[in-house]
Scaffold this active site. Structure first.
Site, short mmCIF file in Angstrom:
data_model
loop_
_atom_site.label_atom_id
_atom_site.label_comp_id
_atom_site.label_asym_id
_atom_site.label_seq_id
_atom_site.Cartn_x
_atom_site.Cartn_y
_atom_site.Cartn_z
N GLY A 43 0.32 -1.03 -0.06
CA GLY A 43 0.16 -0.22 0.22
C GLY A 43 0.60 0.50 0.01
CB CYS A 44 0.27 4.53 -1.43
SG CYS A 44 -0.77 4.89 -0.27
CE1 TYR A 45 -1.00 8.69 3.81
CE2 TYR A 45 -2.68 7.71 3.67
CZ TYR A 45 -2.53 8.72 4.23
OH TYR A 45 -2.97 9.90 3.59
CB THR B 14 5.13 2.57 0.11
OG1 THR B 14 4.63 0.78 -0.62
CG2 THR B 14 6.46 2.72 -0.69
#
Length: 347
Positions: free
Chosen positions: A149-151, A153
């Site tokens: 996921g973005c957060y 990472t």
């Protein structure tokens, strides 16, 4: 031979980025791009910037037979929707890179606590968490990658070296992250409209964001003990990018110079990690449109804490760029294939 790919859910923000990257990727051929909203319409009519780059028509996402010509399937679908689709694609003998949260959490009970019922539990053990800096070797041989996921990472990459070297107290981690609005998806809503977000910045889902268990799962694996974090996400009135400022109690005697040396040693061979020099901290503008994660570090000797700042593009290293990085690993290609700016390649 070029990898024949399919993109399911190709008209969202992450789907568009996959079209853009894979359309110019020297070792990829896009066979299928699906969209429930735009089925039957030309990709370039919906995304004019892809004119001359992607010459195809969006197909119906319900037509799994259309995947016959593809060997690798990217699923850029919402959580829950991905579960059955991924199971069908694997059953057809395809390799899958899933950009949803459906296969990131190893414990189905944890997934169901934070998301919804999981109907493809038998696949969870097969899925490799798609953060190359952690699981590169496992990604090489798998048939399903659960792209990170973005957060998570930005948070995990900012803490990985410190936890590996055991120079921070894992019980003191605080993560403050700020994301551009594309992280909320392409479907319009009141709270993401221009008037509601312009010139503002607000925190949301404090202590209850669905990325918390993903962050804790991976940090616990690195630390070798249960890790709990305080995580607060914010929305910025910008299109893209995530800036994470991370705090933790620091072991005695660790200076900024020493902390930087730990990061440099850990990431010396990583093609998409850039550690900033002492006193330099990243800005989301410098990673916009790229697959880089830029990291700045400061040891605050007065408070005994370390402060780590990471910057990523949430649609690239936080989603589609990282997914293509995983594809490159799976097929034995150089990891930066199709992901470096032309100027950097020429150098």
């Amino acid at each position: 031979m070029a990898v024949k790919t399919a993109i399911l859910g190709a008209s969202g923000y992450t789907g568009f980025e996959l079209l853009r990257i894979l359309g110019a990727h020297p070792e990829s051929i896009i066979c299928v791009a699906t969209s429930r909203q735009y089925g039957g319409r030309r990709v370039a009519d919906i995304f004019p910037s892809l004119t001359g780059l992607v010459d195809m028509t969006f197909s119906d996402p319900g037509d799994m037979d259309g995947l016959d010509g593809a060997e690798l399937v990217f699923t850029a679908l919402p959580h829950k929707t991905s579960q059955g689709v991924v199971a069908k694609a694997l059953g057809m003998g395809k390799r899958v890179i899933d950009l949803s949260a459906d296969f990131r959490l190893k414990d189905p009970a944890v997934y169901e606590e934070w998301y919804c019922e999981h109907i493809a539990r038998e696949i969870l053990d097969r899925a490799v968490y798609g953060l190359p800096e952690l699981y590169r070797d496992e990604v090489k041989g798998t048939d399903i990658v659960a792209s990170a996921g973005c957060y998570p990472t930005g948070a995990i990459l900012g803490l990985l070296p410190l936890l590996k070297k055991r120079v921070i107290d894992p019980e003191t981690i605080v993560i403050d992250s700020k994301s551009g609005m594309s992280g909320a998806g392409r479907v319009p809503s009141l709270h993401t409209s221009f008037v509601e977000v312009n010139e503002g910045c607000r925190a949301y889902k404090i202590g209850e964001h669905r990325h918390i268990p993903e962050i804790e799962q991976e940090l616990s694996a690195i630390a070798g003990c249960a890790v709990r974090v305080s995580f607060t996400p914010h929305l910025l009135p910008v299109s893209r990018g995530i800036l994470s400022t991370i705090y933790a109690g620091l072991a005695c005697g660790i200076t900024t110079k020493k902390a930087l040396s730990i990061f440099i040693e850990c990431y010396s061979d990583e093609p998409f990690i850039r550690v900033m020099g002492e006193g330099v901290y990243p800005d989301i503008l410098q990673v916009k449109g790229s697959n880089f994660c830029d990291i700045g570090v400061k040891a605050d000797e007065r408070t005994g804490r370390i402060i780590v700042v990471t910057a990523i593009d949430n649609l690239m290293k936080g989603a589609s760029g990282q997914a293509v990085q995983n594809m490159n690993i799976m097929y034995g290609l150089p990891e930066d294939t199709g992901l470096l700016p032309q100027r950097a390649r020429a150098g």
